[in-house]
Design a protein around this motif. Structure first.
Motif, PDB file in Angstrom:
ATOM      1  N   THR A 191       0.840  -1.192   0.000  1.00  0.00           N
ATOM      2  CA  THR A 191       0.000   0.000   0.000  1.00  0.00           C
ATOM      3  C   THR A 191       0.873   1.239   0.000  1.00  0.00           C
ATOM      4  O   THR A 191       1.608   1.506   0.960  1.00  0.00           O
ATOM      5  CB  THR A 191      -0.926   0.031   1.238  1.00  0.00           C
ATOM      6  OG1 THR A 191      -1.729  -1.153   1.241  1.00  0.00           O
ATOM      7  CG2 THR A 191      -1.823   1.245   1.208  1.00  0.00           C
ATOM      8  N   ASP A 192       0.832   1.980  -1.093  1.00  0.00           N
ATOM      9  CA  ASP A 192       1.598   3.215  -1.245  1.00  0.00           C
ATOM     10  C   ASP A 192       0.683   4.387  -0.922  1.00  0.00           C
ATOM     11  O   ASP A 192      -0.420   4.489  -1.459  1.00  0.00           O
ATOM     12  CB  ASP A 192       2.123   3.316  -2.673  1.00  0.00           C
ATOM     13  CG  ASP A 192       3.173   4.403  -2.842  1.00  0.00           C
ATOM     14  OD1 ASP A 192       3.043   5.464  -2.201  1.00  0.00           O
ATOM     15  OD2 ASP A 192       4.117   4.197  -3.618  1.00  0.00           O
ATOM     16  N   TRP A 223       0.797   7.230  -1.952  1.00  0.00           N
ATOM     17  CA  TRP A 223       0.554   8.066  -3.137  1.00  0.00           C
ATOM     18  C   TRP A 223      -0.438   7.414  -4.090  1.00  0.00           C
ATOM     19  O   TRP A 223      -0.744   7.970  -5.129  1.00  0.00           O
ATOM     20  CB  TRP A 223       1.879   8.391  -3.818  1.00  0.00           C
ATOM     21  CG  TRP A 223       2.565   9.527  -3.104  1.00  0.00           C
ATOM     22  CD1 TRP A 223       2.504  10.855  -3.426  1.00  0.00           C
ATOM     23  CD2 TRP A 223       3.352   9.441  -1.932  1.00  0.00           C
ATOM     24  NE1 TRP A 223       3.211  11.593  -2.523  1.00  0.00           N
ATOM     25  CE2 TRP A 223       3.741  10.759  -1.586  1.00  0.00           C
ATOM     26  CE3 TRP A 223       3.768   8.398  -1.116  1.00  0.00           C
ATOM     27  CZ2 TRP A 223       4.534  11.049  -0.479  1.00  0.00           C
ATOM     28  CZ3 TRP A 223       4.553   8.672  -0.008  1.00  0.00           C
ATOM     29  CH2 TRP A 223       4.921   9.983   0.297  1.00  0.00           C
ATOM     30  N   ASP A 224      -0.957   6.259  -3.723  1.00  0.00           N
ATOM     31  CA  ASP A 224      -2.063   5.652  -4.459  1.00  0.00           C
ATOM     32  C   ASP A 224      -3.388   5.830  -3.726  1.00  0.00           C
ATOM     33  O   ASP A 224      -4.440   5.473  -4.266  1.00  0.00           O
ATOM     34  CB  ASP A 224      -1.811   4.151  -4.662  1.00  0.00           C
ATOM     35  CG  ASP A 224      -0.629   3.884  -5.574  1.00  0.00           C
ATOM     36  OD1 ASP A 224      -0.373   4.718  -6.462  1.00  0.00           O
ATOM     37  OD2 ASP A 224       0.047   2.849  -5.384  1.00  0.00           O
ATOM     38  N   PRO A 235       6.374   2.450   2.421  1.00  0.00           N
ATOM     39  CA  PRO A 235       4.990   2.022   2.166  1.00  0.00           C
ATOM     40  C   PRO A 235       4.435   1.132   3.278  1.00  0.00           C
ATOM     41  O   PRO A 235       5.154   0.725   4.179  1.00  0.00           O
ATOM     42  CB  PRO A 235       5.111   1.249   0.852  1.00  0.00           C
ATOM     43  CG  PRO A 235       6.505   0.701   0.877  1.00  0.00           C
ATOM     44  CD  PRO A 235       7.344   1.749   1.561  1.00  0.00           C
ATOM     45  N   ASP A 236       3.136   0.888   3.155  1.00  0.00           N
ATOM     46  CA  ASP A 236       2.374   0.030   4.069  1.00  0.00           C
ATOM     47  C   ASP A 236       2.199   0.622   5.456  1.00  0.00           C
ATOM     48  O   ASP A 236       1.695  -0.057   6.355  1.00  0.00           O
ATOM     49  CB  ASP A 236       3.003  -1.364   4.193  1.00  0.00           C
ATOM     50  CG  ASP A 236       2.913  -2.164   2.907  1.00  0.00           C
ATOM     51  OD1 ASP A 236       1.890  -2.013   2.204  1.00  0.00           O
ATOM     52  OD2 ASP A 236       3.843  -2.921   2.594  1.00  0.00           O
TER      53      ASP A 236
END
Length: 262
Positions: free
Chosen positions: A2-3, A5-6, A174-175
């Motif tokens: 899970t980024d 920026w997404d 991330p995450d």
């Protein structure tokens, strides 16, 4: 993976630890949203700006408070500092059932190499806000171990003076997401430590719906906990400080404090 920026939801554990006149700890949990601004403004996220819903995002809650596109606001902050090509994700607590209050929101600016700057937008319970821009003077990538120091220029708690220094640290995943903000008094001792950290999961319609149904009035709960904690401090005899007039300076800088090659 899970980024942020997404787009993501962050299950954050919030902690405040006070020392000095009274040693106290204050903990609670809250769900924050990580909202990539380009997709937010394009209406390409489950949360859409200025739309009603159990959880919602209102543009005039941020930046200059004028309801202008959030991308325009952050560009005005970053561009003069040589950061015109960054993607920005806003980490914030959405409004719940129409009510909104954010003790702090974080604007994360990154490029293909990594995080370059963080704008911490701090709000108090009196409806005022202040912006602390955290970055290296040469705009190099921010590592999770980097610390940024700036003067405390904004009245937040009536049980702390408007003086001393803040020290910021960030972990953008991330995450996960983590932010640590410590307050150092004029004697150079850390008197208040704070953290907001937790795992991130994708910002999908299903995840957003589940989070909103689980905590439909989340901001109201948070401000109620803040006032309850303040009442307990007062009952323990901690000095209450009336709110001074807000300074004209609405934005200030926090620079790296000497770790790595500063």
């Amino acid at each position: 993976m899970t980024d942020l920026w997404d787009g993501a939801l962050i299950e954050a554990a919030i902690w405040h630890g006070r020392s000095g006149d009274l040693a106290r700890q204050f903990r609670y949990r809250a769900t924050y949203a990580a909202l990539p601004l380009d997709r937010l403004e394009a209406g390409d996220l489950p949360l859409k700006p200025d739309r009603r819903g159990l959880w919602s995002i209102r543009r005039r809650d941020y930046g200059h408070g004028d309801g202008a596109p959030l991308t325009d606001f952050i560009a005005d902050i970053l561009d003069p500092h040589g950061l015109p090509h960054c993607r920005v994700t806003l980490v914030t607590m959405p409004r719940g059932s129409g009510y909104g209050f954010n003790p702090v929101s974080f604007w994360l600016a990154r490029d293909d190499e990594g995080l370059r700057a963080v704008l911490a937008e701090v709000s108090n319970t009196f409806g005022e806000r202040h912006l602390y821009l955290c970055r290296h003077p040469d705009n190099r990538v921010i590592a999770p171990s980097d610390r940024f120091q700036g003067k405390k220029l904004f009245h937040v708690s009536p049980f702390l003076p408007r003086s001393g220094q803040y020290q910021f640290r960030f972990d953008p995943g991330p995450d996960r997401f983590g932010a640590w903000v410590d307050w150092t008094g004029v004697d150079g001792t850390v008197r208040l430590g704070t953290s907001m950290a937790g795992p991130a999961r994708p910002l999908t319609r299903a995840n957003l719906r589940a989070a909103a149904l689980r905590q439909p009035v989340q901001p109201l709960r948070v401000i109620s906990l803040i006032h309850w904690h303040a009442l307990k401090l007062k009952m323990h005899g901690v000095r209450y400080r009336p709110k001074p007039p807000q300074l004209l300076t609405a934005r200030s800088d926090a620079y790296s404090t000497g770790n790595r090659d500063d």
